[in-house]
Scaffold this motif. Structure first.
Motif, PDB file in Angstrom:
ATOM      1  N   SER A 209      -3.992  -8.943  -5.169  1.00  0.00           N
ATOM      2  CA  SER A 209      -3.919  -7.452  -4.788  1.00  0.00           C
ATOM      3  C   SER A 209      -4.578  -7.110  -3.276  1.00  0.00           C
ATOM      4  O   SER A 209      -4.714  -7.077  -1.890  1.00  0.00           O
ATOM      5  CB  SER A 209      -4.602  -6.274  -5.054  1.00  0.00           C
TER       6      SER A 209
ATOM      7  N   TRP B 126      -3.149  -9.017  -0.194  1.00  0.00           N
ATOM      8  CA  TRP B 126      -2.107  -8.173  -0.266  1.00  0.00           C
ATOM      9  C   TRP B 126      -2.811  -6.617   0.971  1.00  0.00           C
ATOM     10  O   TRP B 126      -2.200  -6.520   2.338  1.00  0.00           O
ATOM     11  CB  TRP B 126      -1.256  -7.635  -0.721  1.00  0.00           C
ATOM     12  N   VAL B 127      -3.782  -6.462   1.202  1.00  0.00           N
ATOM     13  CA  VAL B 127      -4.814  -5.835   1.676  1.00  0.00           C
ATOM     14  C   VAL B 127      -5.074  -6.531   3.150  1.00  0.00           C
ATOM     15  O   VAL B 127      -5.017  -6.247   4.073  1.00  0.00           O
ATOM     16  CB  VAL B 127      -6.115  -5.528   1.257  1.00  0.00           C
TER      17      VAL B 127
ATOM     18  N   ARG C 247      -3.495  -4.995   6.336  1.00  0.00           N
ATOM     19  CA  ARG C 247      -4.345  -5.481   8.061  1.00  0.00           C
ATOM     20  C   ARG C 247      -4.810  -6.364   9.011  1.00  0.00           C
ATOM     21  O   ARG C 247      -4.341  -6.065   9.742  1.00  0.00           O
ATOM     22  CB  ARG C 247      -6.072  -5.578   7.488  1.00  0.00           C
TER      23      ARG C 247
ATOM     24  N   GLY D 261     -10.739  -2.944   6.010  1.00  0.00           N
ATOM     25  CA  GLY D 261     -10.008  -3.557   4.430  1.00  0.00           C
ATOM     26  C   GLY D 261     -10.953  -4.233   3.765  1.00  0.00           C
ATOM     27  O   GLY D 261     -10.857  -3.466   2.554  1.00  0.00           O
TER      28      GLY D 261
ATOM     29  N   VAL E  87     -11.211  -0.389   1.756  1.00  0.00           N
ATOM     30  CA  VAL E  87      -9.901  -0.262   1.450  1.00  0.00           C
ATOM     31  C   VAL E  87     -10.291  -1.379  -0.073  1.00  0.00           C
ATOM     32  O   VAL E  87      -9.288  -0.697  -1.352  1.00  0.00           O
ATOM     33  CB  VAL E  87      -8.850  -0.434   2.110  1.00  0.00           C
ATOM     34  N   THR E  88     -10.067  -2.202   0.352  1.00  0.00           N
ATOM     35  CA  THR E  88     -10.224  -3.375  -1.142  1.00  0.00           C
ATOM     36  C   THR E  88     -11.103  -3.254  -2.629  1.00  0.00           C
ATOM     37  O   THR E  88     -10.968  -3.192  -3.571  1.00  0.00           O
ATOM     38  CB  THR E  88     -10.191  -4.786  -0.978  1.00  0.00           C
TER      39      THR E  88
ATOM     40  N   LEU F  74      -9.845  -0.284  -3.793  1.00  0.00           N
ATOM     41  CA  LEU F  74      -8.382  -0.118  -5.070  1.00  0.00           C
ATOM     42  C   LEU F  74      -9.380  -0.638  -6.469  1.00  0.00           C
ATOM     43  O   LEU F  74      -8.844  -0.761  -6.944  1.00  0.00           O
ATOM     44  CB  LEU F  74      -7.864  -1.278  -4.283  1.00  0.00           C
TER      45      LEU F  74
END
Length: 200
Positions: free
Chosen positions: A144, A147-148, A152, A187, A190-191, A194
């Protein structure tokens, strides 16, 4: 909702990500108003900056990729692709147009993004850990996180393409260097968010 623990969990960019941006920006700052020459032939300051940063980027990754290669064919592929990229960088130095150098840099970013995505899809856990040491200790989450990173990088390459014709060279160089560092932090945020969401 805003969570302060998210900010506390954000790591700064690793040296292999930070150094190319700083070298590119520093080299551009030095050569921007000069008329540099290489082997008696004039070269563009933007090429020197992009070549310097790209070389540092390669030096920060290829040795680790090579060391972790599974077999001789894998190592040969790494060396072959590295040689091809270096040859393209040298050839780009023959250009008298800045937009060509910029386009080569963008094309390289897109190519790396495609290869990165293929490695995420087809790679083994060791490959994933090599691509993102930051999350190697969380094997159930690392895909996951990758993929971020891929998303990005894709958004950043698109933005660099759109802004190429709208910014001055100096503004564009600042965007692809300091902007790249900024996109890392976005990024990373966000990671981490998540990660906390999946653990909740």
């Amino acid at each position: 909702m805003f969570n302060f623990s998210t900010l506390q969990s954000i790591n700064p960019p690793p040296p292999r990500d930070l150094a190319p941006a700083l070298v590119t920006l520093g080299t551009w700052s030095f050569f921007a108003n000069l008329d540099p020459a290489l082997l008696g032939r004039g070269v563009l300051p933007i090429w020197i900056a992009m070549a310097a940063g790209s070389t540092v980027w390669i030096a920060g990754r290829v040795p680790d990729y090579y060391k972790r290669a599974h077999d001789r064919a894998h190592r040969a592929t790494i060396l072959g692709l590295t040689s091809l990229v270096l040859a393209i960088i040298v050839i780009a130095g023959l250009s008298a147009e800045a937009w060509i150098v910029q386009s080569v840099w963008i094309a390289g970013s897109i190519l790396y993004g495609v290869m990165f995505s293929c490695a995420v899809l087809m790679g083994e856990p060791d490959d994933h850990a090599m691509l993102c040491p930051r999350w190697a200790a969380a094997p159930e989450f690392i895909v996951s996180a990758l993929w971020v990173i891929a998303l990005r990088n894709a958004i950043f390459a698109l933005a660099a393409t759109v802004l190429m014709s709208r910014l001055t060279l100096t503004e564009w160089v600042v965007f692809v260097t300091l902007g790249k560092i900024g996109s890392y932090y976005v990024g990373e945020w966000v990671t981490v968010r998540l990660f906390f969401t999946t653990k909740a």
